[in-house]
Design an enzyme around this catalytic site. Sequence first.
Site, PDB file in Angstrom:
ATOM      1  N   ASP A 289       5.185  -5.835   6.967  1.00  0.00           N
ATOM      2  CA  ASP A 289       5.635  -4.856   7.959  1.00  0.00           C
ATOM      3  C   ASP A 289       5.487  -5.420   9.377  1.00  0.00           C
ATOM      4  O   ASP A 289       4.646  -6.293   9.625  1.00  0.00           O
ATOM      5  CB  ASP A 289       4.786  -3.576   7.892  1.00  0.00           C
ATOM      6  CG  ASP A 289       4.969  -2.832   6.579  1.00  0.00           C
ATOM      7  OD1 ASP A 289       5.962  -3.091   5.881  1.00  0.00           O
ATOM      8  OD2 ASP A 289       4.096  -1.997   6.266  1.00  0.00           O
TER       9      ASP A 289
HETATM   10  N1  URA Z   1       1.830  -3.167   2.151  1.00  0.00           N
HETATM   11  C1  URA Z   1       2.078  -2.533   3.310  1.00  0.00           C
HETATM   12  O1  URA Z   1       1.910  -1.335   3.429  1.00  0.00           O
HETATM   13  N2  URA Z   1       2.543  -3.271   4.340  1.00  0.00           N
HETATM   14  C2  URA Z   1       2.734  -4.610   4.268  1.00  0.00           C
HETATM   15  O2  URA Z   1       3.145  -5.225   5.252  1.00  0.00           O
HETATM   16  C3  URA Z   1       2.457  -5.250   3.056  1.00  0.00           C
HETATM   17  C4  URA Z   1       2.008  -4.496   2.008  1.00  0.00           C
END
Ligand code: URA
Length: 252
Positions: free
Chosen positions: A102
């Site tokens: 993310d």
């Molecule tokens: N899970 C999440 O919530 N965000 C990420 O970036 C990776 C795994």
Amino acid sequence: MRLDRLLANSGLGTRSTVRDIVSRGSVQVNGAVVSDPSFHVKETDSIMIDGQEINLQTKLYFLLDKPDGVLTAMEDKRLPCVADYIPAELKSKKLSPVGRLDFHTSGLLIITNDGEFSHRLQSPRYEVPKVYLATFRGLDWTDEEIATVRSGFTIRDKGYSEQIAPAELKVVESSGGTGRALLTLHEGKTHEVRRIFAHFNKEVLELRRIELAGVKIEEGLDSCGTFRPLTEDELNKLFEATGLKSDSQKPC
Ligand code: URA
């Protein structure tokens, strides 16, 4: 493959530069001078330029410690993206990130142009373990909640049910409504860590991926922004986790 194409693919210059090098008689294939750029060669042939053996590595493997606030994308008009961390001389190598973190997740991201390797690292079939360090706000994790995470459960946060595979949660510290926990996942659903925490009424404040198939980076943020080739040892771990052989695939 044509000699000029193989040399260009290996990063030795544009097609026209490498054609000039070949035409002037500087290239030997298996010990014999070849001055025809269209000569057919294999990646296993020994190729020398001006007496120097050259590395025909066309598959490249890197690790980026992605900072928070960076898009897992190779191009974006407005926001910083992982391509900004890739040196200019590698721009033509068709590199791309393996999976995605993310925008507000930092940590370990593999960057490669090896499609099969990338596919397997992301495939649930290989159950490649990924370890996330989450700083969270909410009530302490109970033993019952941790057991539910361990056995797998169903989440219904998007208007439909989704099965979350068994995962391992370990609380590292916890005090006064905030804490830190390590979560090991063997699959990679969208926003999975944040959604697991939300399911148990906890909010992830910071998230960092610190390990993938035994390849580790620092827990702290000092190495954020680092882009480097994977070491041979790291690459072997990743190949092993995905059932690929690394004998002929050395890191660049
Ligand atoms: N899970 C999440 O919530 N965000 C990420 O970036 C990776 C795994």
